[in-house]
Design an enzyme around this catalytic site. Structure first.
Site, mmCIF file in Angstrom:
data_model
loop_
_atom_site.group_PDB
_atom_site.id
_atom_site.type_symbol
_atom_site.label_atom_id
_atom_site.label_comp_id
_atom_site.label_asym_id
_atom_site.label_seq_id
_atom_site.Cartn_x
_atom_site.Cartn_y
_atom_site.Cartn_z
ATOM 1 N N ASP A 75 42.068 31.893 46.733
ATOM 2 C CA ASP A 75 41.635 32.578 45.513
ATOM 3 C C ASP A 75 40.692 31.623 44.798
ATOM 4 O O ASP A 75 41.130 30.645 44.191
ATOM 5 C CB ASP A 75 42.837 32.930 44.640
ATOM 6 C CG ASP A 75 42.442 33.679 43.366
ATOM 7 O OD1 ASP A 75 41.225 33.784 43.084
ATOM 8 O OD2 ASP A 75 43.348 34.152 42.656
ATOM 9 N N TYR A 168 30.916 37.370 24.464
ATOM 10 C CA TYR A 168 30.917 37.645 25.899
ATOM 11 C C TYR A 168 30.095 38.877 26.243
ATOM 12 O O TYR A 168 30.197 39.921 25.588
ATOM 13 C CB TYR A 168 32.356 37.856 26.393
ATOM 14 C CG TYR A 168 32.443 38.184 27.869
ATOM 15 C CD1 TYR A 168 32.265 37.192 28.825
ATOM 16 C CD2 TYR A 168 32.693 39.487 28.311
ATOM 17 C CE1 TYR A 168 32.336 37.471 30.176
ATOM 18 C CE2 TYR A 168 32.765 39.778 29.670
ATOM 19 C CZ TYR A 168 32.592 38.766 30.594
ATOM 20 O OH TYR A 168 32.669 39.048 31.933
#
Length: 306
Positions: A75, A168
């Site tokens: 991952d 963001y």
């Protein structure tokens, strides 16, 4: 490169060589794995989902009986997973293809608290490269190929808001991660040259290719993308050609950047292309490098570029 379009038929025999491809179960990674296996390489398919990885390996194996494939789980967004993967890695490694990525999801954080795109697309690959570099250097015609994107052209490193806590934007922070990929690959090239290392660091981008990256989009954006993208994209197999060239062609040199030759580099045959000027700034690259070592805890045993 010659005037004749470069295709998978131009990949030299890769028998006896080992490639590690991240994100190998779909899209560009799957097509890269398919082509490398077809050229005789042993390909380690580094995937987040083992079941999907084994299904992809079975798909290639059905097409190419005797394909030399190995599935391993990693991952890239979790640095502990990256470090465990590297610690368990055995055997030879000639080429690392830093391919895996996520694109424009809603804001989320990695287990270590980093913005998910920056974590998976940059920090994970930075750490993996550093942890495996000695093994790569011992390989035959060793290379590190990092996959950037046209999006690097509007990216910048938000050093004052790296995780997007204050402002963001899914696409803006995707651009940050792809700009980071470019800065990293070119700075790695500088440092490898300074160390007189045999390893080559190269960069590639797929243009606009039909992959499953849009699955991380928000639902409304994904709906629009499914309508528009088929009109302007090329296949994942075509999109994988620049990274395959960088990974296998004897003429490819460290520091080169490969992408499609069509208008705006959206699609076409692989050629040498140019990053945006900001990506060539060694001071920004060094600042990102130092920060990446700090955030990952992985220190490359290479001299800093002059």
């Amino acid at each position: 490169m010659s005037d004749k379009p470069w295709t998978t038929a131009d990949i030299p025999d890769q028998t006896g060589r080992t490639f590690l491809v991240t994100g190998a179960n779909s899209g560009l990674g799957l097509e890269t794995t398919r082509a490398l296996a077809g050229s005789g390489a042993h390909v380690i398919m580094a995937v987040r989902n083992e079941a999907k990885g084994r299904a992809a390996a079975a798909e290639i194996g059905a097409e190419q009986p005797g394909a030399d494939l190995e599935v391993r789980v990693i991952d890239l967004s979790d640095l502990e997973s990256v470090k465990a993967f590297a610690a368990d890695f055995t055997g030879r490694l000639d080429v690392l293809v830093n391919n895996a990525g996520i694109m424009a999801p809603p804001r989320s954080l990695s287990p270590q608290g980093h913005e998910s795109q920056f974590a998976a697309n940059h920090l994970g690959h930075f750490a993996l490269t550093g942890l495996l570099l000695d093994r790569i250097a011992a390989g035959a015609d060793p290379r590190v190929v990092t996959i950037s994107s046209l999006a690097h052209g509007h990216g910048r490193i938000h050093f004052d808001d790296l995780s997007g806590e204050r402002n963001y934007s899914p696409t803006g922070y995707y651009g940050q991660s792809k700009f980071a990929n470019m800065l990293f690959a070119l700075e790695l090239d500088r440092r490898l040259r300074a160390a007189a290392s045999p390893v080559r660091s190269l960069v590639a981008h797929p243009g606009l290719s039909a992959t499953n990256l849009i699955q991380s989009f928000s639902a409304p954006t994904r709906f629009v993308a499914k309508l528009v993208l088929p009109l302007i994209t090329q296949s994942a197999a075509a999109g994988a050609l620049p990274q395959l060239y960088a990974a296998t062609d004897p003429r490819a040199e460290g520091g080169q950047y490969f992408g499609p030759d069509g208008k705006r580099e959206y699609k076409g045959d692989p050629i040498i292309v140019q990053p945006v000027e900001a990506a060539l700034d060694p001071e920004t690259a060094k600042r990102l490098w130092d920060l990446s070592e700090e955030l990952t805890g992985v220190n490359f045993q290479l001299p800093a570029a002059a």
